[in-house]
Every structure is written in structure tokens, then in C-alpha cells.
Design a protein around this motif. Structure first.
Motif, mmCIF file in Angstrom:
data_model
loop_
_atom_site.group_PDB
_atom_site.id
_atom_site.type_symbol
_atom_site.label_atom_id
_atom_site.label_comp_id
_atom_site.label_asym_id
_atom_site.label_seq_id
_atom_site.Cartn_x
_atom_site.Cartn_y
_atom_site.Cartn_z
ATOM 1 N N GLY A 1 -3.554 -3.406 5.576
ATOM 2 C CA GLY A 1 -3.149 -2.967 4.254
ATOM 3 C C GLY A 1 -1.635 -2.870 4.168
ATOM 4 N N ALA A 2 -1.130 -2.713 2.962
ATOM 5 C CA ALA A 2 0.314 -2.674 2.728
ATOM 6 C C ALA A 2 0.973 -1.521 3.480
ATOM 7 C CB ALA A 2 0.588 -2.546 1.234
ATOM 8 N N PRO A 3 2.252 -1.686 3.850
ATOM 9 C CA PRO A 3 2.953 -0.649 4.613
ATOM 10 C C PRO A 3 2.911 0.729 3.974
ATOM 11 C CG PRO A 3 4.233 -2.660 4.586
ATOM 12 C CD PRO A 3 3.075 -2.895 3.661
ATOM 13 N N ALA A 4 3.030 0.803 2.664
ATOM 14 C CA ALA A 4 3.038 2.105 1.993
ATOM 15 C C ALA A 4 1.678 2.784 2.041
ATOM 16 C CB ALA A 4 3.486 1.947 0.542
ATOM 17 N N THR A 5 0.626 2.054 2.457
ATOM 18 C CA THR A 5 -0.710 2.640 2.546
ATOM 19 C C THR A 5 -1.090 2.961 3.987
ATOM 20 O OG1 THR A 5 -1.881 0.514 2.796
ATOM 21 C CG2 THR A 5 -1.401 1.263 0.549
ATOM 22 N N GLU B 1 -7.986 -2.769 -2.173
ATOM 23 C CA GLU B 1 -6.870 -2.083 -2.848
ATOM 24 C C GLU B 1 -5.628 -2.039 -1.958
ATOM 25 O OE1 GLU B 1 -10.607 -1.115 -4.718
ATOM 26 O OE2 GLU B 1 -9.958 -0.921 -2.626
ATOM 27 N N SER B 2 -5.823 -1.705 -0.666
ATOM 28 C CA SER B 2 -4.670 -1.631 0.235
ATOM 29 C C SER B 2 -4.096 -3.019 0.494
ATOM 30 C CB SER B 2 -5.055 -0.958 1.551
ATOM 31 O OG SER B 2 -5.978 -1.737 2.297
ATOM 32 N N ALA B 3 -4.940 -4.039 0.466
ATOM 33 C CA ALA B 3 -4.453 -5.406 0.635
ATOM 34 C C ALA B 3 -3.658 -5.860 -0.584
ATOM 35 C CB ALA B 3 -5.628 -6.351 0.899
#
Length: 240
Positions: free
Chosen positions: A107-111, A189-191
Motif C-alpha cells: 500500500g501507499a507510504p502514507a498508509t 484502497e491502500s493501493a
């Protein structure tokens, strides 16, 4: 293409994919390099690094000589986070814009999750590997093998679990996210949230499989990578 392995992984994990990519991408003259983190295989006598930013710093230092040509980054799981920090350093500190960045199985870094597996007994880490299907449980039942690989595993998990995203300008390069549809650790969602981290555009490809979908979906993944690379403007270089 520079490939960054997952937690507990080594450079040789990407050898099958690299061979498949070389065959499929011949017109592109694609060379594939894989990063070997300290503490494993031929670097097994070096101290493991348990800080993700330090891993990225070390990688940037070693990879700068290769930035005189168009550059593609591919990172799987923890490797996606290391590759992200490498891309940020390339762009912000060296004025080098990769052609594209493939973020796989993360998932994205902010997640990023704040877990504590690295503080728990070995059994907890082995159970997590079993859940992700990344390493044979039979292999890890061998005490000698476990003694050999656990320091790198524990260091990598600490690096991932203590990572803190630092807000900064988004990447200029495009991000292509690739995940498995039944990955227990990565949600759609995180992707999709990787789109927040680039102004170069992003896309999401979902394959059948779990966290290590790329083992069984290698041909489809290679085809997706080659298709994406052939759509990039040929005039772009690593230095933008």
C-alpha cells in the motif's frame, strides 16, 4: 530496471522474472539489476540494516553510477518502500527522474501500518510468512536454516514497521501499482492511495493471487511491465 526485494528476500528472488523480462523486452534492450541488502547470501557477514531510510541511502549511493541511462524501479512489498525513498532522493537531491516506478504488493507510504512483529518471538514472524506464503514453512522448520535467516528477517520487519512517512513533494515519475487480489496485507484502497504520491500519473493492475502473486503470475506480470514500458515516451531519460 532496478529490483528491490521484499522483507527477508534476496537479489536472487528476481532471477526468474529478470530472465523472462529480458526475453520479452528484447527490443527495449532492458537490463535488470537486483539490490542485495546486507546480511544475506554473499553479504551475509555484513551487519543487517534495520532502518528503511538507511537502506534507501545505501542503495542510492550504489545506484548513482547507473543513472546515466533511462531508469525503471521495481520494488515488491518492503522493496516498494525502499524504492519509493530511493526515487525521492533521485528526484529531490540529484535531479534524476526515473522513467517509471512499479510498486508491487504494498500500500501507499502514507498508509504504512505500525506493527510490532519484529519485537515478538520468532514463531510470530514465521506465522506471518506462512500467511503471506512467502517462504516454505518446511524450510523454516529447520533450526539451522532459521538461525541463518532470522537476523535478516527480523531486521527487515523492524525497518518496515518503524518506517514513518515524511511528507514531501510528490514524485514526478509515474507509479504503476501491481497487487494480488487476495493479498491479506494490501487493500485496493491502500493501493489506489499511491496516486497521492506522484504527479506523473498512476495506474493499478490487479492479478489473481496473494501477497506473492508474482510467483504464479510471472508471465502476466512481465507482459504488463513490457506493455507499460513500451508506452513511455522514448525521449525521456533518467535525468528527465
Amino acid at each position: 530496471m532496478i529490483a528491490f526485494p521484499h522483507a527477508g528476500g534476496s537479489a536472487t528472488y528476481f532471477f526468474p522474472m529478470a530472465e523472462a523480462l529480458r526475453r520479452a523486452a528484447r527490443p527495449l534492450e532492458l537490463d535488470i539489476l537486483s539490490v542485495q541488502y546486507p546480511g544475506r547470501q554473499e553479504r551475509r557477514l555484513e551487519p543487517c540494516v534495520d532502518d528503511l531510510q538507511t537502506l534507501a541511502d545505501l542503495a542510492v549511493k550504489e545506484l548513482l553510477p547507473f543513472t546515466d541511462r533511462p531508469l525503471v524501479l521495481f520494488g515488491h512489498s518492503m522493496g516498494a518502500m525502499v524504492a519509493f525513498e530511493v526515487a525521492r532522493q533521485f528526484e529531490q537531491q540529484h535531479g534524476i527522474t526515473p522513467l517509471t516506478f512499479f510498486a508491487s504488493g504494498r500500500g501507499a507510504p502514507a498508509t504504512a501500518r505500525q506493527d510490532n512483529l519484529h519485537r515478538l518471538p520468532d514463531r510470530a514472524i514465521i506465522d506471518e510468512l506462512g500467511l503471506l506464503d512467502g517462504t516454505s514453512s518446511v524450510l523454516l522448520s529447520d533450526p539451522e536454516v532459521l538461525k541463518m535467516v532470522m537476523p535478516a528477517l527480523r531486521a527487515d520487519y523492524k525497518a518496515v514497521e518503524t518506517y514513518t512517512y515524511r511528507p514531501a513533494p510528490p514524485l514526478r515519475c509515474p507509479v504503476h501499482v501491481v497487487i494480488g487480489d487476495s493479498d491479506p496485507r494490501v487493500t485496493a484502497e491502500s493501493a489506489q492511495a499511491w496516486g497521492q504520491h506522484t504527479e506523473g500519473g498512476h495506474r493499478l493492475s490487479v492479478f489473481k493471487g496473494g501477497h506473492f502473486y508474482l510467483k504464479d503470475q510471472q508471465d502476466a506480470l512481465v507482459a504488463t511491465i513490457v506493455d507499460h514500458l513500451t508506452t513511455l515516451p522514448v525521449q525521456r531519460t533518467a535525468h528527465g
